[in-house]
Scaffold this active site. Structure first.
Site, PDB file in Angstrom:
ATOM      1  N   GLU A  60     -42.273  13.981 -10.480  1.00 45.04           N
ATOM      2  CA  GLU A  60     -41.398  13.490 -11.219  1.00 45.04           C
ATOM      3  C   GLU A  60     -41.205  12.261 -11.159  1.00 45.04           C
ATOM      4  O   GLU A  60     -41.722  11.689  -9.920  1.00 45.04           O
ATOM      5  CB  GLU A  60     -40.706  14.181 -10.384  1.00 45.04           C
ATOM      6  CG  GLU A  60     -38.838  14.654 -11.376  1.00 45.04           C
ATOM      7  CD  GLU A  60     -37.839  15.261 -10.759  1.00 45.04           C
ATOM      8  OE1 GLU A  60     -36.705  15.592 -11.694  1.00 45.04           O
ATOM      9  OE2 GLU A  60     -38.352  16.260  -9.689  1.00 45.04           O
ATOM     10  N   CYS A 267     -35.511  18.513 -12.461  1.00 46.39           N
ATOM     11  CA  CYS A 267     -34.558  17.388 -13.567  1.00 46.39           C
ATOM     12  C   CYS A 267     -34.537  17.018 -14.849  1.00 46.39           C
ATOM     13  O   CYS A 267     -34.357  16.793 -15.717  1.00 46.39           O
ATOM     14  CB  CYS A 267     -33.331  17.595 -12.547  1.00 46.39           C
ATOM     15  SG  CYS A 267     -32.864  18.071 -11.341  1.00 46.39           S
ATOM     16  N   ASN A 414     -37.404  24.385 -14.931  1.00 44.88           N
ATOM     17  CA  ASN A 414     -37.129  23.680 -14.007  1.00 44.88           C
ATOM     18  C   ASN A 414     -37.016  24.431 -12.722  1.00 44.88           C
ATOM     19  O   ASN A 414     -37.966  25.514 -11.824  1.00 44.88           O
ATOM     20  CB  ASN A 414     -36.825  22.615 -13.612  1.00 44.88           C
ATOM     21  CG  ASN A 414     -36.622  21.851 -12.420  1.00 44.88           C
ATOM     22  OD1 ASN A 414     -37.909  22.464 -11.739  1.00 44.88           O
ATOM     23  ND2 ASN A 414     -35.837  21.155 -11.451  1.00 44.88           N
ATOM     24  N   GLU A 415     -36.065  24.911 -12.928  1.00 47.06           N
ATOM     25  CA  GLU A 415     -35.039  25.376 -11.718  1.00 47.06           C
ATOM     26  C   GLU A 415     -33.880  26.400 -11.985  1.00 47.06           C
ATOM     27  O   GLU A 415     -33.177  26.079 -11.005  1.00 47.06           O
ATOM     28  CB  GLU A 415     -34.386  24.962 -10.108  1.00 47.06           C
ATOM     29  CG  GLU A 415     -33.919  23.666 -10.171  1.00 47.06           C
ATOM     30  CD  GLU A 415     -33.879  23.309  -9.071  1.00 47.06           C
ATOM     31  OE1 GLU A 415     -34.612  23.356  -7.688  1.00 47.06           O
ATOM     32  OE2 GLU A 415     -33.353  21.942  -8.896  1.00 47.06           O
TER      33      GLU A 415
END
Length: 698
Positions: A60, A267, A414-415
């Site tokens: 990331e 993120c 993503n989450e």
């Protein structure tokens, strides 16, 4: 990677845990010897195959991991396209030698690169120009070659060229032998300017190594000149590619022999708003035409406020695929599911353009709709795998890679969590499976490793026959040791698990004081024995985050640290490397003495067979301040050799860390030892992670 607010909220998960970690000299819970008896490795009763993707990497762009890190462009804001158009740039001595300077958009290079710097000097001066600070300075090496390129256009006046200088930028962190601030490190000149945009190229060879150089561009003569796409790029890149990657950082990744590379986040994928989301189509094609975007980590943390943090996308999706191929890893792109970060704006793309959707009170009321995001995913698969005759396959071929990238998996979101995610996931997954039935999909269980939202998502994704569920956990070191049996009772059918983000936090989740201590790393090693023992359920795992710049980080801990010239692996890196380079091919069940649970008396064990090498591999963690003799029974082993190998990572100091000055303070050491039968004895060092490779077949 989770946001600060999410992480602080996640502390409730572990708030009831008692801190058990100790420093050398204190009384440890783990003191004492193991329960008497023999550890039986059931070579004759092999379990599940070890997935080739078992241990991999999560990338990331946080901590200046891309620009200023893996992507070695030295000029910050080379195209003047950031919101503050002069970030990274400063007029020399407050522009005393310049009559005017302005960022203009009058007759730009292109519609996407539509800002440039215009400088005007009334009289000739050696200080009529600008400085670029780089990414916390520019790291340059003596004798190295650095390609300078610029698009330039001459205006009124008699400007005959540009003087390009590399010079020392201050002396902080540069060492006692560093030249004084402003000292010239290398020079070149650009001539032949015309009234039309033209690209100019020259090479600078620094005479001195400097971790904090800066670039100086001045006008030769008086008048007006326009500048755009200013670049200074090392010729020494991975595989010597133009627009290539930083060699030492790629080598650290390749040395791990990773099974997959997950990108671009995190993120970063979501963005704080949908407008700021990561859009892969903007990151391919001509590097000069890629439009930068604010990095969502730029102002997330008060302890590391970095408003100058942008994504140039010089490292884009083509480069991610290429990197995956270079290091032998399967590519695993993660795409936005139509949701911005739920702890920021929580914007939602509407499910359709026909009207609001009742569970979507915060949904944006205009394009893009969910179909936009679905089409982006379908187009990405075509970009990665499609024939050169296809629209997006042709774009891949035009970038120099006509062969497909063999994409097998793709992540949806993503989450994210809650009904908003699931109601978007279903049509998303259906569309992908309809067109690409063999594509495997990674889905999200949210940011926490337990709780009602986690349970609801896991249950629903099981009903939907999801192939992989991505689970994340950031917690104290003892959480990892206490949860070594997390997957022992998971269903043996249904979705497989991707342990997509995990790292032990030495102080607290999101604390700037977290360290990559041995206590954290050895606790992760203990936890990973549980991943390996459940290889029929867990088929991917990756530590997070991957990279951090020592002068520009936002988050700790991180697996690999670097400055502008050097890099090092943390103890956590070596734990991950010891697992990934000794992954084996088949899980072997392990029976602890007295049928005790794995982790009893802080002894953690897992085993695999490496059928290709003809080895039995046993991984052992001794979380104890005392040496621990162990006896292994390799039940049913065949064709044993006489000499085995031990790879040992150990320290008496649980707070030991590596650094740029001591990069190998804690690193694996290898030794050979003799074996004479299926019963193998070995003494584990205090506070150690040991990998035994014993020649033998199943």
């Amino acid at each position: 990677m989770t946001s600060k607010r999410r992480l602080l909220n996640s502390q409730s998960i572990v708030s009831a845990m008692v801190f058990l970690g100790t420093v050398a000299g204190n009384t440890a819970l783990a003191q004492g010897t193991a329960a008497s008896g023999t550890i039986t490795v059931q070579v004759n009763k092999p379990g599940a195959p070890i997935a080739k993707t078992m241990y991999g990497l999560f990338f990331e762009d946080i901590n200046f991991a891309a620009d200023g890190g893996l992507y070695p462009e030295l000029v910050k804001n080379k195209s003047f396209e950031t919101d503050d158009h002069l970030i990274g740039w400063r007029a020399i001595r407050g522009a005393a030698a310049l009559e005017t300077y302005v960022v203009s958009s009058q007759n730009p290079i292109s519609a996407t690169n539509n800002h440039f710097l215009r400088m005007t000097a009334a009289t000739a001066s050696p200080e009529a120009g600008f400085l670029n600070e780089g990414f916390r300075g520019m790291g340059v090496k003596q004798g190295g070659e650095y390609t300078f390129t610029v698009y330039a256009r001459k205006g009124p006046g008699n400007v005959s060229g540009l003087n390009i200088t590399l010079e020392q930028q201050g002396t902080r962190g540069a060492g006692p032998e560093a030249p004084p601030s402003g000292a010239v490190l290398g020079q070149t000149k650009i001539t032949g300017l015309t009234g039309e945009w033209k690209k100019y190229t020259a090479v600078i060879k620094p005479t001195t190594t400097a971790p904090r150089a800066r670039l100086k561009i001045t006008m030769e003569g008086a008048g007006t000149v326009d500048l755009d796409v200013v670049s200074l790029f090392p010729k020494d890149t991975w595989k010597n590619r133009e627009n290539g990657l930083r060699t030492d950082l790629v080598q650290l990744l390749k040395d791990m022999q990773p099974g997959f590379l997950r990108f671009p986040g995190g993120c970063i994928v979501e963005g704080r708003t949908l407008k700021e989301r990561y859009q892969w189509k903007s990151t391919i094609g001509d590097v000069a035409s890629r439009v930068p975007l604010i990095n969502r980590w730029n102002t997330e943390f008060n302890h590391k406020f970095t408003p100058d943090y942008y994504q140039s996308f010089g490292l884009g999706f083509f480069e991610y695929f290429q990197l995956s191929e270079d290091i032998g890893a399967e590519p695993l792109p993660i795409l936005n599911v139509g949701m911005a970060c739920q702890f920021n704006s929580a914007e939602l793309a509407p499910l359709s353009a026909s009207g609001p959707n009742p569970s979507n009170a915060q949904a944006v009321t205009e394009e893009p709709t969910l179909q936009t995001f679905i089409q982006d995913a379908l187009d990405l698969i075509e970009f990665a795998n499609g024939p050169t005759s296809s629209t997006w396959g042709a774009k891949r071929a035009a970038m120099g890679h006509p062969a497909p990238f063999n994409l097998k998996k793709i992540g949806i979101g993503n989450e994210q969590w809650g009904p908003q995610y699931l109601e978007r996931y279903e049509p998303f997954a259906k569309a992908i499976k309809t067109k690409y039935p063999d594509m495997q999909i990674v889905s999200s269980a949210g940011p926490s490793p337990d709780g009602p939202l986690f349970e609801a998502a896991s249950k629903r994704l099981g009903v939907l026959k999801a192939e992989f569920i991505d689970e994340h956990y950031y917690a104290k070191p003892e959480w990892f040791r206490q949860n070594v049996g997390r997957y022992d009772n998971y269903p043996r059918t249904g979705p497989k698990i991707f342990a997509g983000e995990y790292a032990a936090q030495s102080v607290a989740i999101a604390s700037p004081d977290n360290k990559n201590s041995w206590d954290c790393a050895i606790s992760e090693a203990a936890f990973m024995t549980g991943l390996e023992r459940n290889a029929d359920v867990v088929q991917m795992a990756s530590y997070a985050p991957l990279f951090a710049h020592v002068d520009a980080w936002q988050w700790t801990p991180d697996m690999i640290w670097f400055d502008n010239l050097k890099s090092y692996g943390t103890p956590n890196y070596y734990v991950q490397k010891m697992y990934s380079t000794n992954a084996g091919t088949t899980m072997l069940p392990v029976q602890m003495p007295g049928n005790a649970k794995n982790g009893t008396d802080n002894l953690f064990v897992s085993s695999v067979a490496d059928d290709k090498a003809g080895d039995i591999i046993v991984k052992l963690v001794n979380y104890s301040t005392e040496a621990r003799p162990v006896k292994l029974n390799l039940a049913g082993v065949k064709n044993m050799g006489k000499t085995a190998k031990a790879i040992v990572l150990a320290s008496n100091d649980l707070q030991a860390v590596n650094s740029l000055n001591e990069p190998m303070k804690l690193a694996p050491k290898e030794e050979q030892f003799k074996v004479s039968s299926a019963t193998v004895s070995y003494t584990l060092a205090p506070n150690s992670f040991t990998v035994l490779r014993i020649p033998g077949k199943r």
